[in-house]
Enzyme design. Structure first.
Site: not given
Ligand code: KIV
Length: 272
Positions: A52, A123, A190
């Site tokens: 996203d 998430e 992250e």
């Molecule tokens: O949206 C994204 O690019 C992510 C990565 C940073 C893991 O979730």
């Protein structure tokens, strides 16, 4: 073809788990469109994440919150069309799974059905357990995401390193164990301390994929536009830039403009 896994025809959840089991690192990058996905897949990337982060790097929003489920499906369809080997994982966007598990399941089914992707990512830990369980029950592989979770940016207030304090680190470890137990196939960590990422990676069966989480995770992920230097100002400590494409593309563009203005382009061999 990747240097280490050239014989693999299609990367699946089993392949990813086997990589962790034999100590082979997993390489993941983001992709949002056909042309880039084709390059990354042919180069041998293991997992392509339709992140996203498209909200930031493709659409120019400040956060990941505005991108919609329809927009994520459009990006995912373009990536899936390009890919022959990599596993394609699609981020469930903000608002598509938080309200209740029925909405979460419907959103995940739309992503899988309409894009042809191989898995979804969302998430959070215990707060979204019911949604994850329901998606898993439908046979859809789920990748978890803990630590800095950008969809909660307005709760955190900043993009700084998460889980530096004991209580947050303990909660993250418990959430990681939960996601492992209920059947997620992998977990993004992250922006957390490297030592915590090591503990988590050693405490759970499924592979961890780190971004700003140090060298001990089972794999690494970067936003492709960051690692290629297409984004300009974003330079956190964890980011290694492999190209400076913003400057290179800018130079090529200036060259083209000059050639057009000077009537050098097109020349006789470039016309019919
Ligand atoms: O949206 C994204 O690019 C992510 C990565 C940073 C893991 O979730």
């Amino acid at each position: 073809m990747s240097a280490t896994t050239g014989e693999i025809k299609r990367v699946t959840t089993h392949v990813i788990q086997a990589m962790k089991n034999r100590g082979e690192k997993i390489a993941m990058l983001t992709a949002y469109d056909f042309s880039m996905a084709r390059i990354l897949d042919e180069a041998g990337i293991d997992i392509l994440l339709v992140g996203d982060s498209a909200s930031n790097v493709m659409a120019g929003h400040e956060t990941t919150l505005p991108i919609t489920l329809d927009q994520m499906i459009y990006h995912a369809q373009s990536v899936v069309r390009a890919v022959h080997r990599a596993m394609v994982v699609v981020d469930m966007p903000f608002g598509s799974y938080q309200s209740n598990s029925e909405i979460a399941l419907k959103s995940a089914i739309r992503i899988m059905k309409e894009s042809g992707a191989h898995a979804v990512k969302l998430e959070g830990g215990s707060e979204v357990e019911e949604s994850i369980r329901r998606i898993l029950m439908a046979g859809i592989p789920v990748m978890g995401h803990l630590g800095l979770t950008p969809q909660s940016i307005y709760k955190f207030g900043t993009y700084t390193v998460r889980a530096k304090q004991d209580a947050e680190a303990q909660k993250l470890l418990e959430d990681a164990r939960l996601l492992d137990d209920i059947g997620c196939f992998a977990l993004v960590l992250e922006k957390i301390p490297a030592q915590l990422a090591k503990t988590v990676s050693e405490s759970i069966e499924i592979p961890t994929i780190g971004i700003g989480a140090g060298q001990h995770t089972d794999g690494q992920v970067l936003v492709t536009h960051d690692m290629l230097g297409i984004t300009k100002e974003f330079r956190p400590r964890f980011l290694r830039r492999y190209l400076e494409l913003f400057d290179a593309i800018g130079e090529a563009t200036k060259h083209y403009i000059a050639d057009v203005k000077s009537r050098d382009f097109p020349n006789e061999s470039e016309q019919y």
